[in-house]
Scaffold this motif. Structure first.
Motif, PDB file in Angstrom:
ATOM      1  N   SER A  16       3.647  -7.543  -2.350  1.00 56.57           N
ATOM      2  CA  SER A  16       2.554  -7.557  -1.382  1.00 56.57           C
ATOM      3  C   SER A  16       3.030  -7.240   0.026  1.00 56.57           C
ATOM      4  O   SER A  16       2.315  -6.610   0.808  1.00 56.57           O
ATOM      5  CB  SER A  16       1.855  -8.925  -1.405  1.00 56.57           C
ATOM      6  OG  SER A  16       2.728  -9.948  -0.939  1.00 56.57           O
ATOM      7  N   SER A  36       3.564  -3.319   0.101  1.00 57.46           N
ATOM      8  CA  SER A  36       2.665  -2.667  -0.842  1.00 57.46           C
ATOM      9  C   SER A  36       2.484  -1.185  -0.560  1.00 57.46           C
ATOM     10  O   SER A  36       2.486  -0.365  -1.481  1.00 57.46           O
ATOM     11  CB  SER A  36       1.300  -3.368  -0.827  1.00 57.46           C
ATOM     12  OG  SER A  36       0.767  -3.399   0.487  1.00 57.46           O
ATOM     13  N   ALA A  59       1.676  -3.248  -6.460  1.00 55.73           N
ATOM     14  CA  ALA A  59       1.502  -3.157  -5.013  1.00 55.73           C
ATOM     15  C   ALA A  59       0.056  -3.432  -4.623  1.00 55.73           C
ATOM     16  O   ALA A  59      -0.229  -4.202  -3.696  1.00 55.73           O
ATOM     17  CB  ALA A  59       1.925  -1.768  -4.529  1.00 55.73           C
ATOM     18  N   ARG A 106      -1.069  -7.055  -2.961  1.00 57.15           N
ATOM     19  CA  ARG A 106      -1.655  -7.066  -1.618  1.00 57.15           C
ATOM     20  C   ARG A 106      -2.999  -7.779  -1.618  1.00 57.15           C
ATOM     21  O   ARG A 106      -3.291  -8.582  -0.730  1.00 57.15           O
ATOM     22  CB  ARG A 106      -1.809  -5.629  -1.118  1.00 57.15           C
ATOM     23  CG  ARG A 106      -2.364  -5.531   0.285  1.00 57.15           C
ATOM     24  CD  ARG A 106      -2.222  -4.109   0.801  1.00 57.15           C
ATOM     25  NE  ARG A 106      -2.882  -3.947   2.087  1.00 57.15           N
ATOM     26  CZ  ARG A 106      -2.396  -4.368   3.228  1.00 57.15           C
ATOM     27  NH1 ARG A 106      -1.246  -5.003   3.264  1.00 57.15           N
ATOM     28  NH2 ARG A 106      -3.049  -4.190   4.367  1.00 57.15           N
TER      29      ARG A 106
END
Length: 281
Positions: A218, A221, A269, A273
């Motif tokens: 995250s 990302s 990713a 996030r």
């Protein structure tokens, strides 16, 4: 970093959360980790970095034993650009009987600045994160294939093997196997774990690994998505102490690498996030 210059997004949004500031700090991912409290940050980051180091080291040792140093040096595979560059820049030293120069020192004849060292260290950290995602992807494929193999071995269509079928499904944490080729994961129970997915069996335990990867990804990302899918960008300008030194690609183009790993990396990713935003809300 090289991949950081590919981004063209604005960083002035008023709705940005702490994850944005983590990415802007060149060493925030290494120094601050995943969790929010400072004490938990340190311990969680140490554990995660040690895990990534082990994945990188064990996979390298296994490939070295399987292929030998000569064959491995011809193709180190994905997410090992630092090993490629170290081997390439030490060819002359090896021929002359001199000691090898470690990465990233080998990239420049002069002393690297502290900022450049941090940038290169971040490149290596990103590569190890991508290698961890690759290990997760291969593990899921391996567990799925093993489930299908044992299912065929037990011949589930025979009513006498119903108990064995139930035991196998429970062992791997799956709901069923459809058409002898598709593994069906169980649905979340609304009355258990507040409707969250349960972590049962061998495949279920991999979900803990998935959540860890999502949390770690995250913070970086956009970089991971850019590297995994290689969106078209303007030609990059060269900066840094090693601007005249040829560099190996951090990540292979998607069609030259393991496509499933690239897709899973992009998914981690994106999901990571989104999860980080929901945690801060």
């Amino acid at each position: 970093p090289r991949f950081g210059r590919k981004r063209s997004h604005s960083r002035t949004g008023s709705a940005s959360i702490d994850v944005e500031s983590l990415r802007d700090d060149e060493i925030a991912f290494a120094s601050k980790g995943i969790l929010r409290s400072s004490s938990e940050n340190s311990s969680a980051t140490d554990v995660w970095r040690k895990l990534m180091d082990q994945i990188a080291e064990i996979s390298h040792r296994a490939d070295l034993k399987r292929l030998g140093e000569k064959d491995l040096s011809r193709d180190y595979g994905e997410f090992r650009h630092y090993l490629v560059e170290k081997a390439a820049h030490n060819v002359e030293n090896k021929a002359a009987g001199k000691e090898n120069v470690d990465w990233p020192t080998c990239l420049s004849p002069t002393t690297l600045s502290e900022a450049r060292r941090q940038e290169l260290a971040r490149e290596k950290l990103i590569c190890k994160l991508l290698l961890s995602i690759q290990a997760f992807t291969y593990s899921c494929c391996s567990e799925g294939a093993e489930t299908l193999r044992l299912r065929k071995k037990l011949a589930f269509e025979d009513s006498a093997n119903l108990e064995a079928k139930s035991a196998l499904l429970s062992k791997f944490g799956v709901a069923d196997i459809l058409h002898e080729s598709m593994v069906l994961l169980p649905e979340a129970m609304p009355d258990q774990d507040e409707g969250g997915q349960l972590f049962n069996g061998r495949i279920g335990k991999l979900r803990y690994f998935a959540l860890s990867i999502m949390a770690a990804t995250s913070a970086v990302s956009r970089e991971i998505a850019q590297l995994a899918l290689a969106f078209p960008t303007e030609e990059e300008s060269h900066h840094g102490d090693d601007h005249n030194v040829p560099r190996a690609p951090i990540v292979f183009p998607i069609l030259n690498g393991h496509v499933l790993t690239h897709i899973v990396a992009a998914m981690c990713a994106t999901c990571g996030r989104a999860r980080a935003r929901s945690d801060f809300d």
